[in-house]
Design a protein around this motif. Structure first.
Motif, PDB file in Angstrom:
ATOM      1  N   GLN A 198     -27.041  91.167  71.015  1.00 57.73           N
ATOM      2  CA  GLN A 198     -26.883  89.817  70.488  1.00 57.73           C
ATOM      3  C   GLN A 198     -26.392  89.841  69.043  1.00 57.73           C
ATOM      4  N   GLN A 199     -26.906  90.753  68.243  1.00 59.29           N
ATOM      5  CA  GLN A 199     -26.486  90.830  66.842  1.00 59.29           C
ATOM      6  C   GLN A 199     -25.000  91.169  66.736  1.00 59.29           C
ATOM      7  N   GLN A 200     -24.533  92.076  67.582  1.00 68.08           N
ATOM      8  CA  GLN A 200     -23.096  92.397  67.595  1.00 68.08           C
ATOM      9  C   GLN A 200     -22.275  91.143  67.915  1.00 68.08           C
ATOM     10  N   LEU A 201     -22.712  90.387  68.912  1.00 71.23           N
ATOM     11  CA  LEU A 201     -21.978  89.184  69.310  1.00 71.23           C
ATOM     12  C   LEU A 201     -22.075  88.091  68.249  1.00 71.23           C
ATOM     13  N   ARG A 202     -23.232  87.979  67.625  1.00 66.43           N
ATOM     14  CA  ARG A 202     -23.447  86.930  66.621  1.00 66.43           C
ATOM     15  C   ARG A 202     -22.522  87.093  65.412  1.00 66.43           C
ATOM     16  N   THR A 203     -22.170  88.320  65.079  1.00 66.18           N
ATOM     17  CA  THR A 203     -21.323  88.562  63.909  1.00 66.18           C
ATOM     18  C   THR A 203     -19.835  88.484  64.241  1.00 66.18           C
ATOM     19  N   ALA A 204     -19.505  88.303  65.525  1.00 66.73           N
ATOM     20  CA  ALA A 204     -18.105  88.259  65.944  1.00 66.73           C
ATOM     21  C   ALA A 204     -17.590  86.831  66.012  1.00 66.73           C
ATOM     22  N   HIS A 205     -16.291  86.713  65.858  1.00 59.85           N
ATOM     23  CA  HIS A 205     -15.618  85.417  66.046  1.00 59.85           C
ATOM     24  C   HIS A 205     -14.987  85.324  67.434  1.00 59.85           C
ATOM     25  N   GLY A 206     -14.691  86.483  68.011  1.00 65.47           N
ATOM     26  CA  GLY A 206     -14.015  86.496  69.300  1.00 65.47           C
ATOM     27  C   GLY A 206     -14.414  87.679  70.140  1.00 65.47           C
ATOM     28  N   LEU A 207     -14.111  87.584  71.432  1.00 65.54           N
ATOM     29  CA  LEU A 207     -14.456  88.615  72.400  1.00 65.54           C
ATOM     30  C   LEU A 207     -13.222  89.019  73.197  1.00 65.54           C
ATOM     31  N   LEU A 208     -13.040  90.312  73.365  1.00 71.26           N
ATOM     32  CA  LEU A 208     -12.041  90.854  74.291  1.00 71.26           C
ATOM     33  C   LEU A 208     -12.836  91.472  75.439  1.00 71.26           C
ATOM     34  N   ILE A 209     -12.654  90.962  76.648  1.00 64.36           N
ATOM     35  CA  ILE A 209     -13.463  91.406  77.781  1.00 64.36           C
ATOM     36  C   ILE A 209     -12.552  91.790  78.944  1.00 64.36           C
ATOM     37  N   ALA A 210     -12.798  92.985  79.481  1.00 67.24           N
ATOM     38  CA  ALA A 210     -12.119  93.428  80.704  1.00 67.24           C
ATOM     39  C   ALA A 210     -13.185  93.705  81.750  1.00 67.24           C
ATOM     40  N   SER A 211     -12.862  93.414  83.001  1.00 65.22           N
ATOM     41  CA  SER A 211     -13.841  93.687  84.051  1.00 65.22           C
ATOM     42  C   SER A 211     -13.165  94.059  85.356  1.00 65.22           C
ATOM     43  N   PRO A 212     -13.711  95.082  86.018  1.00 68.76           N
ATOM     44  CA  PRO A 212     -13.275  95.329  87.390  1.00 68.76           C
ATOM     45  C   PRO A 212     -13.669  94.144  88.268  1.00 68.76           C
ATOM     46  N   GLU A 213     -13.070  94.097  89.419  1.00 73.09           N
ATOM     47  CA  GLU A 213     -13.412  93.060  90.402  1.00 73.09           C
ATOM     48  C   GLU A 213     -14.191  93.699  91.537  1.00 73.09           C
ATOM     49  N   TYR A 214     -15.368  93.140  91.815  1.00 70.76           N
ATOM     50  CA  TYR A 214     -16.165  93.592  92.949  1.00 70.76           C
ATOM     51  C   TYR A 214     -16.249  92.438  93.938  1.00 70.76           C
ATOM     52  N   ASN A 215     -15.541  92.537  95.040  1.00 68.91           N
ATOM     53  CA  ASN A 215     -15.560  91.516  96.090  1.00 68.91           C
ATOM     54  C   ASN A 215     -15.268  90.125  95.546  1.00 68.91           C
ATOM     55  N   GLY A 216     -14.290  90.028  94.674  1.00 67.18           N
ATOM     56  CA  GLY A 216     -13.858  88.735  94.156  1.00 67.18           C
ATOM     57  C   GLY A 216     -14.616  88.248  92.936  1.00 67.18           C
ATOM     58  N   PHE A 217     -15.525  89.060  92.394  1.00 68.40           N
ATOM     59  CA  PHE A 217     -16.303  88.668  91.227  1.00 68.40           C
ATOM     60  C   PHE A 217     -16.260  89.767  90.177  1.00 68.40           C
ATOM     61  N   PHE A 218     -16.653  89.421  88.962  1.00 66.79           N
ATOM     62  CA  PHE A 218     -16.796  90.436  87.931  1.00 66.79           C
ATOM     63  C   PHE A 218     -18.065  91.232  88.211  1.00 66.79           C
ATOM     64  N   THR A 219     -18.314  92.262  87.437  1.00 67.25           N
ATOM     65  CA  THR A 219     -19.358  93.231  87.787  1.00 67.25           C
ATOM     66  C   THR A 219     -20.774  92.767  87.434  1.00 67.25           C
ATOM     67  N   PRO A 220     -21.764  93.312  88.151  1.00 67.20           N
ATOM     68  CA  PRO A 220     -23.157  93.039  87.802  1.00 67.20           C
ATOM     69  C   PRO A 220     -23.509  93.498  86.386  1.00 67.20           C
ATOM     70  N   LEU A 221     -22.929  94.591  85.924  1.00 70.93           N
ATOM     71  CA  LEU A 221     -23.172  95.070  84.559  1.00 70.93           C
ATOM     72  C   LEU A 221     -22.787  94.003  83.548  1.00 70.93           C
ATOM     73  N   LEU A 222     -21.618  93.416  83.720  1.00 74.67           N
ATOM     74  CA  LEU A 222     -21.146  92.381  82.803  1.00 74.67           C
ATOM     75  C   LEU A 222     -21.991  91.116  82.919  1.00 74.67           C
ATOM     76  N   LYS A 223     -22.330  90.717  84.131  1.00 70.52           N
ATOM     77  CA  LYS A 223     -23.159  89.522  84.330  1.00 70.52           C
ATOM     78  C   LYS A 223     -24.520  89.687  83.659  1.00 70.52           C
ATOM     79  N   ASN A 224     -25.129  90.842  83.846  1.00 69.22           N
ATOM     80  CA  ASN A 224     -26.433  91.105  83.246  1.00 69.22           C
ATOM     81  C   ASN A 224     -26.346  91.051  81.716  1.00 69.22           C
ATOM     82  N   ALA A 225     -25.310  91.652  81.152  1.00 63.63           N
ATOM     83  CA  ALA A 225     -25.158  91.655  79.695  1.00 63.63           C
ATOM     84  C   ALA A 225     -24.980  90.239  79.161  1.00 63.63           C
ATOM     85  N   LEU A 226     -24.130  89.449  79.812  1.00 60.16           N
ATOM     86  CA  LEU A 226     -23.901  88.081  79.348  1.00 60.16           C
ATOM     87  C   LEU A 226     -25.148  87.218  79.536  1.00 60.16           C
ATOM     88  N   ASP A 227     -25.871  87.433  80.633  1.00 60.10           N
ATOM     89  CA  ASP A 227     -27.116  86.689  80.843  1.00 60.10           C
ATOM     90  C   ASP A 227     -28.134  87.006  79.749  1.00 60.10           C
TER      91      ASP A 227
END
Length: 190
Positions: free
Chosen positions: A66-95
């Motif tokens: 959260q501290q890393q994100l709080r100090t940022a103005h923008g995000l560059l995000i790449a994600s593999p596709e798993y069955n039409g969705f982004f990954t559980p790793l990314l979902k968990n992190a964003l949650d």
């Protein structure tokens, strides 16, 4: 100074998506942004579980993220596709990043993001970007209209993580530069 945090939703060593996000990082840096590249796997975020909110405190890895994100103005995000969705790793992190235990604003308040995907398949991970956009928008992030997908990534990238096609290389770098220029135009970080 424009500050951007970049990461991919991939666990895999040699991830195509981690390589792709690094190309966009180069474009943002060339435009003058300061970019921090994170490895979500290395953050060791636990699976989201409210029982882990002991004494009203978030787990230490979550607070660090959260501290890393709080100090940022923008995000560059790449994600593999798993069955039409982004990954559980990314979902968990964003949650986890969306969790608040005090009156501080969300780490996503005022954030802008650029999204991309790489895949060994012919669609390049594009199906996973739509739900990723939906989640980010729901969190209050403004997602740039521009995005990049890289189909057949195994044949498109060199062992050094560069794209064989110079036009695709420029496209990846341009996405990072576009995020940086957008943030500059909005005068964030001034």
């Amino acid at each position: 100074m424009i500050r951007i945090v970049a990461f991919s939703g991939s666990h895999r060593q040699g991830s195509y998506n981690q390589q792709l996000v690094k190309l966009a990082v180069a474009g943002a840096q060339a435009d003058g942004a300061t970019v921090t590249v994170l490895n979500l796997s290395a953050l060791a975020l636990p699976i989201l579980n409210p029982d882990l909110l002991t004494d009203g405190a978030l787990p230490a890895p979550v607070l660090a993220f959260q501290q890393q994100l709080r100090t940022a103005h923008g995000l560059l995000i790449a994600s593999p596709e798993y069955n039409g969705f982004f990954t559980p790793l990314l979902k968990n992190a964003l949650d986890w990043a969306s969790r608040r235990i005090d009156e501080q604003p969300s780490v996503f308040t005022g954030q802008y993001a650029a999204v991309m995907a790489a895949s060994p398949g012919k669609l390049g991970g594009m199906r996973g970007l739509l739900p990723l956009r939906q989640l980010l928008t729901g969190l209050g992030v403004t997602v740039l209209a521009e995005q990049m997908t890289l189909p057949e990534a195994g044949q498109a990238l060199t062992e050094q993580g560069q794209l064989l096609d110079p036009a695709l290389q420029r496209e990846a770098e341009a996405l990072g530069a576009k995020l940086s220029r957008t943030l500059s135009a909005l005068q964030v970080g001034s």
